[in-house]
Design a protein around this motif. Structure first.
Motif: not given
Ligand code: SF4
Ligand code: SF4
Ligand code: SF4
Length: 241
Positions: A12-18, A72, A165, A161-163, A55
């Motif tokens: 997780c990069t904490a991008c907060r897309g989710c 998250p 996670t 989620c782009p990673t 997140v």
């Molecule tokens: Fe982490 Fe994925 Fe949420 Fe980004 S979208 S905060 S990478 S769980």
């Protein structure tokens, strides 16, 4: 066979897309937010009726190294949900568990719960998830995006989620993936663990001790509270009179 999330926090990069995808799919209004801590980008501060997903950011010193952990947070869709067990004692089936997916759902009938009922339900949740709309009385939390899942789509947070996670699928498949990732991640983080995998359908892989993420990251972190009457009777399996 229940559906299960596997949330690999090591990615997780904490991008907060989710978090944003969840709000968009459920058309949840924005909250007024403020920066509440030096060095933290967590926002809002906590789950609320307009944020089913949050997140969480947590920072601590590990020897000379600063560890910045991302979590998250969302409902764990417990295998035997304590929120439902307590809720059923006042309004049966206001909280339901979908047989096909295992999703635990707060229906509109949760508006019948009093404030005290809600507090009992929230206290029964080991992960401090349920929230209540102060105007409508509706209880809220993650729905597993049941409408999307029933249509063969991924939950919005997983799709966004782009990673890698966020993962979602059949329970057996997710348990296998979790075990594979744990074995690999332990080569770098020997203390890595899966959080309560037997009890929940949202399984987190943590690389650090659970208390370094969040007060409610695992059920065992919950402080022992004097048991209220409803929880006590729920444990005993007795009706509330
Ligand atoms: Fe982490 Fe994925 Fe949420 Fe980004 S979208 S905060 S990478 S769980
Ligand atoms: Fe209920 Fe809490 Fe479990 Fe979600 S995490 S199913 S709200 S007890
Ligand atoms: Fe939100 Fe759906 Fe993800 Fe639950 S499954 S956190 S409701 S996007």
């Amino acid at each position: 066979m229940p559906k299960t999330f596997f949330i690999d926090t090591s990615r997780c990069t904490a991008c907060r897309g989710c978090q944003i995808a969840c709000k968009e799919w459920h058309e949840l209004p924005a909250n007024k937010t403020t920066q509440f801590g030096w060095g933290s980008h967590q926002n809002p501060q906590d789950l609320n009726p307009n944020n089913y997903k949050l997140v969480r950011f947590s920072e601590h010193l590990d020897g000379d190294v600063i560890r910045w952990n991302f979590f998250p947070d969302q409902c764990r869709h417990c295998v035997s949900p304590p929120c439902k067990q307590v809720g059923d004692m006042t309004h049966e089936n206001a909280i339901v568990q979908d047989k096909a997916t295992g999703a635990v759902l707060f229906t509109e009938a949760t508006r019948k719960f009093s404030e005290l009922d809600f507090e009992d339900i929230r206290d029964a949740c080991p992960y401090n998830i349920p929230r209540r709309d102060p105007e409508t009385g509706q209880l809220s939390k993650c729905t597993m995006c049941i409408d999307r899942v029933r249509s063969g789509m991924l939950p919005a947070c997983v799709k966004a989620c782009p990673t890698g996670t966020m993962n979602f699928g059949e329970r057996e498949e997710m348990l296998k993936l979790a075990a594979q990732r744990l074995e690999r991640v332990r080569k770098t983080f020997p203390e890595a663990m899966l959080a309560d995998p037997d009890d929940v359908n949202v399984i987190y892989l943590l690389t650090d001790a659970p208390e370094n993420y969040h007060d409610y990251a695992v059920a065992s972190l919950v402080p022992v509270r004097p048991m209220d009457r409803k929880s006590f009777l729920a444990v005993l399996g007795r009706p509330l009179r």
